[in-house]
Design a protein around this motif. Structure first.
Motif, PDB file in Angstrom:
ATOM      1  N   LEU A 112       0.832  -1.189   0.000  1.00 29.69           N
ATOM      2  CA  LEU A 112       0.000   0.000   0.000  1.00 29.69           C
ATOM      3  C   LEU A 112       0.868   1.242   0.000  1.00 29.69           C
ATOM      4  CD1 LEU A 112      -2.483  -1.165   2.757  1.00 29.69           C
ATOM      5  CD2 LEU A 112      -2.626  -1.515   0.310  1.00 29.69           C
ATOM      6  N   SER A 113       0.342   2.309  -0.530  1.00 27.60           N
ATOM      7  CA  SER A 113       1.044   3.585  -0.508  1.00 27.60           C
ATOM      8  C   SER A 113       0.989   4.147   0.910  1.00 27.60           C
ATOM      9  CB  SER A 113       0.378   4.557  -1.481  1.00 27.60           C
ATOM     10  OG  SER A 113       0.937   5.827  -1.339  1.00 27.60           O
ATOM     11  N   THR A 114       2.161   4.327   1.507  1.00 32.63           N
ATOM     12  CA  THR A 114       2.199   4.814   2.891  1.00 32.63           C
ATOM     13  C   THR A 114       3.121   6.010   3.057  1.00 32.63           C
ATOM     14  OG1 THR A 114       3.943   3.237   3.437  1.00 32.63           O
ATOM     15  CG2 THR A 114       1.664   2.541   3.870  1.00 32.63           C
ATOM     16  N   GLU A 115       3.573   6.615   1.941  1.00 34.43           N
ATOM     17  CA  GLU A 115       4.525   7.719   2.071  1.00 34.43           C
ATOM     18  C   GLU A 115       3.950   8.908   2.831  1.00 34.43           C
ATOM     19  OE1 GLU A 115       2.457   8.729  -1.858  1.00 34.43           O
ATOM     20  OE2 GLU A 115       3.295   6.892  -1.042  1.00 34.43           O
ATOM     21  N   HIS A 116       2.648   9.028   2.926  1.00 35.51           N
ATOM     22  CA  HIS A 116       2.005  10.146   3.613  1.00 35.51           C
ATOM     23  C   HIS A 116       1.746   9.873   5.093  1.00 35.51           C
ATOM     24  CE1 HIS A 116      -1.174   7.392   2.721  1.00 35.51           C
ATOM     25  NE2 HIS A 116      -2.058   8.116   3.366  1.00 35.51           N
ATOM     26  N   ILE A 117       1.910   8.630   5.532  1.00 32.00           N
ATOM     27  CA  ILE A 117       1.621   8.272   6.926  1.00 32.00           C
ATOM     28  C   ILE A 117       2.820   8.591   7.810  1.00 32.00           C
ATOM     29  CG2 ILE A 117       1.067   6.383   8.504  1.00 32.00           C
ATOM     30  CD1 ILE A 117      -0.591   5.178   6.233  1.00 32.00           C
TER      31      ILE A 117
ATOM     32  N   VAL B 130      -0.969  11.582   9.518  1.00 34.63           N
ATOM     33  CA  VAL B 130      -0.324  11.851   8.230  1.00 34.63           C
ATOM     34  C   VAL B 130       0.612  13.050   8.353  1.00 34.63           C
ATOM     35  CG1 VAL B 130      -2.195  10.860   6.850  1.00 34.63           C
ATOM     36  CG2 VAL B 130      -2.246  13.289   7.408  1.00 34.63           C
ATOM     37  N   PHE B 131       1.528  13.144   7.409  1.00 37.78           N
ATOM     38  CA  PHE B 131       2.446  14.279   7.367  1.00 37.78           C
ATOM     39  C   PHE B 131       1.686  15.539   6.968  1.00 37.78           C
ATOM     40  CE2 PHE B 131       5.577  10.811   6.548  1.00 37.78           C
ATOM     41  CZ  PHE B 131       6.353  11.024   7.678  1.00 37.78           C
ATOM     42  N   PRO B 132       2.190  16.711   7.367  1.00 36.84           N
ATOM     43  CA  PRO B 132       1.568  17.974   6.934  1.00 36.84           C
ATOM     44  C   PRO B 132       1.469  18.017   5.404  1.00 36.84           C
ATOM     45  CG  PRO B 132       3.234  18.398   8.613  1.00 36.84           C
ATOM     46  CD  PRO B 132       3.352  16.933   8.234  1.00 36.84           C
ATOM     47  N   GLY B 133       0.375  18.596   4.949  1.00 39.35           N
ATOM     48  CA  GLY B 133       0.164  18.717   3.507  1.00 39.35           C
ATOM     49  C   GLY B 133      -0.705  17.629   2.918  1.00 39.35           C
ATOM     50  N   TYR B 134      -1.085  16.637   3.737  1.00 40.49           N
ATOM     51  CA  TYR B 134      -1.963  15.563   3.271  1.00 40.49           C
ATOM     52  C   TYR B 134      -3.318  15.649   3.969  1.00 40.49           C
ATOM     53  CZ  TYR B 134       1.879  13.264   0.882  1.00 40.49           C
ATOM     54  OH  TYR B 134       2.905  12.975   0.029  1.00 40.49           O
TER      55      TYR B 134
ATOM     56  N   ASP C 188      -7.181  13.798   4.995  1.00 42.23           N
ATOM     57  CA  ASP C 188      -7.736  12.535   5.482  1.00 42.23           C
ATOM     58  C   ASP C 188      -6.911  11.874   6.572  1.00 42.23           C
ATOM     59  OD1 ASP C 188      -9.932  12.719   3.752  1.00 42.23           O
ATOM     60  OD2 ASP C 188      -8.722  11.951   2.108  1.00 42.23           O
ATOM     61  N   GLY C 189      -6.346  12.648   7.437  1.00 39.31           N
ATOM     62  CA  GLY C 189      -5.588  12.106   8.553  1.00 39.31           C
ATOM     63  C   GLY C 189      -6.273  12.385   9.877  1.00 39.31           C
ATOM     64  N   ARG C 190      -5.506  12.281  10.942  1.00 42.02           N
ATOM     65  CA  ARG C 190      -6.024  12.491  12.289  1.00 42.02           C
ATOM     66  C   ARG C 190      -6.592  13.909  12.447  1.00 42.02           C
ATOM     67  NH1 ARG C 190      -8.178   9.571  14.902  1.00 42.02           N
ATOM     68  NH2 ARG C 190      -7.753  10.790  16.740  1.00 42.02           N
ATOM     69  N   GLY C 191      -6.091  14.880  11.681  1.00 45.41           N
ATOM     70  CA  GLY C 191      -6.663  16.226  11.725  1.00 45.41           C
ATOM     71  C   GLY C 191      -8.127  16.215  11.314  1.00 45.41           C
ATOM     72  N   ARG C 192      -8.452  15.437  10.295  1.00 42.39           N
ATOM     73  CA  ARG C 192      -9.853  15.298   9.875  1.00 42.39           C
ATOM     74  C   ARG C 192     -10.661  14.631  10.970  1.00 42.39           C
ATOM     75  NH1 ARG C 192     -14.309  17.056   7.852  1.00 42.39           N
ATOM     76  NH2 ARG C 192     -15.576  15.505   6.818  1.00 42.39           N
TER      77      ARG C 192
ATOM     78  N   PRO D 264      -3.108   8.547  -1.293  1.00 45.23           N
ATOM     79  CA  PRO D 264      -3.015   9.733  -0.438  1.00 45.23           C
ATOM     80  C   PRO D 264      -3.437  10.962  -1.232  1.00 45.23           C
ATOM     81  CG  PRO D 264      -0.826   8.937  -1.031  1.00 45.23           C
ATOM     82  CD  PRO D 264      -1.813   7.954  -1.573  1.00 45.23           C
ATOM     83  N   VAL D 265      -4.021  11.926  -0.527  1.00 45.44           N
ATOM     84  CA  VAL D 265      -4.504  13.146  -1.165  1.00 45.44           C
ATOM     85  C   VAL D 265      -3.778  14.336  -0.546  1.00 45.44           C
ATOM     86  CG1 VAL D 265      -6.525  14.614  -1.545  1.00 45.44           C
ATOM     87  CG2 VAL D 265      -6.769  12.114  -1.593  1.00 45.44           C
ATOM     88  N   ARG D 266      -3.218  15.157  -1.388  1.00 46.26           N
ATOM     89  CA  ARG D 266      -2.558  16.382  -0.908  1.00 46.26           C
ATOM     90  C   ARG D 266      -3.595  17.470  -0.708  1.00 46.26           C
ATOM     91  NH1 ARG D 266       2.576  17.002  -0.048  1.00 46.26           N
ATOM     92  NH2 ARG D 266       4.026  15.518  -0.909  1.00 46.26           N
TER      93      ARG D 266
END
Length: 179
Positions: free
Chosen positions: A15-20, A62-66, A68-72, A176-178
């Motif tokens: 899976l694509s995980t570069e944003h996690i 997720v890293f800043p700039g992505y 659908d992470g914990r911020g959502r 991942p969505v920027r």
């Protein structure tokens, strides 16, 4: 993880995980001092950002700039709390049925959301010795259902109650969505 033996829509390809943000996954601490539950950490490490059972989104750090992470999840948590505060003020007792109570609402934290507007929540006041939180569901933000003592158990319960679509993958990786 989970005991429901999920299958992936991509045949198990990485899976694509570069944003996690895996460092945040391991280092985050709740107010009581404990980190994310082991079943959640395992889910995120194993599946990343994905749609579960064709409906549920479980938000990873997720890293800043992505998106659908914990911020959502925190934004959705505020929506949940506002809705239940209004319900309590209006004395809508049905909102905490069948398994909850008003005191529990303040300890619940959104970590997942369905495309139908239902929430998956941890009860952060009830951490077990193994680090797990009980998992609750609020259907339409109008009820409280205890799904199980861990995310694995909750996912098994969700899978057992889903209707039809047995051909749909249990876990569908999402790109991942920027922002």
């Amino acid at each position: 993880m989970p005991e429901c033996r999920p299958h992936l829509s991509d045949g198990g390809v990485d899976l694509s995980t570069e944003h996690i943000d895996f460092a945040a996954l391991e280092s985050f601490r709740f107010a009581e001092g404990g980190g994310y539950p082991p079943s959640y950490r395992d889910f995120i490490r194993r599946y990343g950002w994905a749609r579960t059972f064709g409906l549920w989104l479980i938000y990873p750090p997720v890293f800043p700039g992505y998106a659908d992470g914990r911020g959502r999840a925190e934004v959705l948590n505020e929506r949940f709390r506002d809705r239940y505060r209004d319900g309590r003020a209006e004395e809508f007792e049905w909102m905490i049925e069948p398994d909850g109570d008003w005191a529990r609402v303040e300890a619940l934290h959104v970590f997942g959301w369905s495309e139908n507007g239902d929430a998956l929540l941890w009860d952060t006041s009830a951490r077990r010795a193994d680090g797990e939180f009980p998992v609750w569901e609020s259907r339409g933000l109008d009820s409280l259902h205890l799904l199980g003592p861990t995310l694995s158990d909750a996912l098994s319960a969700i899978r057992d109650t889903r209707s039809g679509s047995e051909s749909r993958a249990d876990i569908e990786p999402l790109p991942p969505v920027r922002l």
